[in-house]
Design an enzyme around this catalytic site. Structure first.
Site, short mmCIF file in Angstrom:
data_model
loop_
_atom_site.label_atom_id
_atom_site.label_comp_id
_atom_site.label_asym_id
_atom_site.label_seq_id
_atom_site.Cartn_x
_atom_site.Cartn_y
_atom_site.Cartn_z
NE ARG A 118 -4.29 -1.61 0.36
CZ ARG A 118 -4.34 -2.72 -0.67
NH1 ARG A 118 -3.34 -2.87 -1.58
NH2 ARG A 118 -5.63 -3.10 -0.55
CD GLU A 165 -2.87 3.54 -4.86
OE1 GLU A 165 -4.08 3.24 -5.12
OE2 GLU A 165 -1.82 3.00 -4.54
CG HIS A 167 -3.42 -0.20 -6.44
ND1 HIS A 167 -3.92 0.37 -5.03
CD2 HIS A 167 -3.51 -1.60 -6.22
CE1 HIS A 167 -4.13 -0.65 -4.45
NE2 HIS A 167 -3.97 -1.69 -4.86
#
Ligand code: NDP
Length: 321
Positions: free
Chosen positions: A233, A262, A280
């Site tokens: 993450r 993000e 991602h």
């Protein structure tokens, strides 16, 4: 209207929506003109939720508006956007999607690792931009002779290690505890692991406990030939420290699938020649996203049919109301 009502705060795939609509009354919160008003009018009847990180943080404030909520079925193995403690305090079960994405994420990690070490995207750009006739692509760093440190040797970490076993590299790991049945070298801190390796792969869960686990000190320990791969993450890595470490040559390169804010990736990162970035996509194949969606559906159906969710992350494991 089917009697059991489920809330979907943000869009999931058409397959998940169809499967849930087959069985439940599904409310699509993101399509409501006034979501606040919708929750006011219908919140008391909602018993289940199909959640994903797209919905942002799911916690006490939302749970308070859903007094009959029994289960939050999260799309994703990482559930750092779901407040599990607040759910547990209200007797709400939380489920995730472990296992079905391990091999996919591990494949992607190896792809990102090789792309970063051998500068594959940069080489592709060299050809596309017509620079090959003017000169060969510069020699790249190598995986040969490297030690790979896995920060978080869980289900996905082990799938990554299995692949790396075939690459003839040494493997070491860090977690909060040593694993008795694992033969790789264990290091008691992220810094000690970084000291012992020159490629660090982060694959721990997100959340407050692992926030900035990879900080300036860990990056310094990784060293000037060091390469960081983050598929965990964005919160796990201190992104400002990473940019500084890359700019100063404290480490050599980074391959990143996840970022602190993000979908925003700072230009300072993009400007660095040794950085490979992905949006991602660790689990993002058609096959695996379908399997994850099915597990969301299976958890909701199992809970309401049998009181036993398939993959719970918190107690109680058995339906109590
Ligand atoms: P697991 O729970 O199986 O493994 C997590 C590992 O992290 C364990 O080995 C655990 O070891 C270690 N760990 C947990 N907390 C800490 C801590 N505070 N410090 C050090 N180590 C810690 O999870 P998975 O392997 O299934 O998934 C890991 C994560 O990968 C997910 O939570 C998600 O955030 C991320 N992910 C990213 C994807 C992407 O698209 N890029 C896709 C899928 C997952 P120990 O208990 O000994 O500390």
């Amino acid at each position: 209207m089917k009697s059991c009502q489920i809330l979907m705060p943000a869009l999931l795939s058409p397959g998940v929506i169809a499967a849930l609509e087959d069985r439940f009354t599904l409310h699509r919160l993101w399509e409501q003109v006034d979501p606040d008003r919708f929750l006011q009018d219908h919140g008391a009847a909602i018993r289940g939720m199909a959640a994903s990180s797209r919905a942002g943080q799911i916690g006490g404030e939302l749970y308070d508006r859903l007094p009959a909520l029994e289960i939050v079925a999260n799309f994703g193995v990482g559930y750092d956007t779901v407040d599990v403690d607040a759910a547990a305090a209200r007797g709400i079960i939380v489920t995730n999607t472990p296992g079905v994405l391990d091999e996919e994420v591990a494949d992607l990690t190896l792809g990102l690792l090789l792309a970063t070490v051998r500068r594959i995207p940069q080489a592709d750009r060299h050809v596309r931009e017509g620079r090959w006739p003017a000169g060969s692509f510069p020699l790249s760093p190598t995986l040969r002779g490297r030690t790979i440190g896995i920060l978080g040797l869980g289900s996905i970490g082990k799938a990554i290690a299995r692949r790396l076993d075939g690459f003839g590299v040494k493997i070491a790991y860090h977690g909060r505890s040593r694993q008795a049945l694992v033969g790789y070298d264990y290091h008691p801190t992220p810094e000690a692991l970084a000291e012992a390796c020159d490629v660090l792969v982060a694959i721990v869960p997100g959340g407050t406990e692992t926030r900035h686990l990879v900080d300036a000190a860990v990056l310094a320990a990784l060293g000037p030939q060091g390469i960081l791969i983050n598929v965990a993450r964005g919160s796990v890595v201190d992104q400002a420290a990473l940019v500084a470490a890359l700019q100063s040559g404290t480490i050599l390169a980074a391959g990143l699938d996840v970022f602190e804010d993000e979908p925003h990736v700072p230009q300072t990162l993009l400007d660095l020649p040794g950085v490979v970035v992905l949006p991602h996509v660790g689990s993002a194949s058609t096959h695996t996203r379908a399997a994850m969606g099915q597990l969301v559906v299976d958890n909701l159906v199992a809970w309401f049919d049998t009181g036993r969710p398939v993959t719970p992350v918190n107690a109680p494991p058995v339906r109590t109301r």
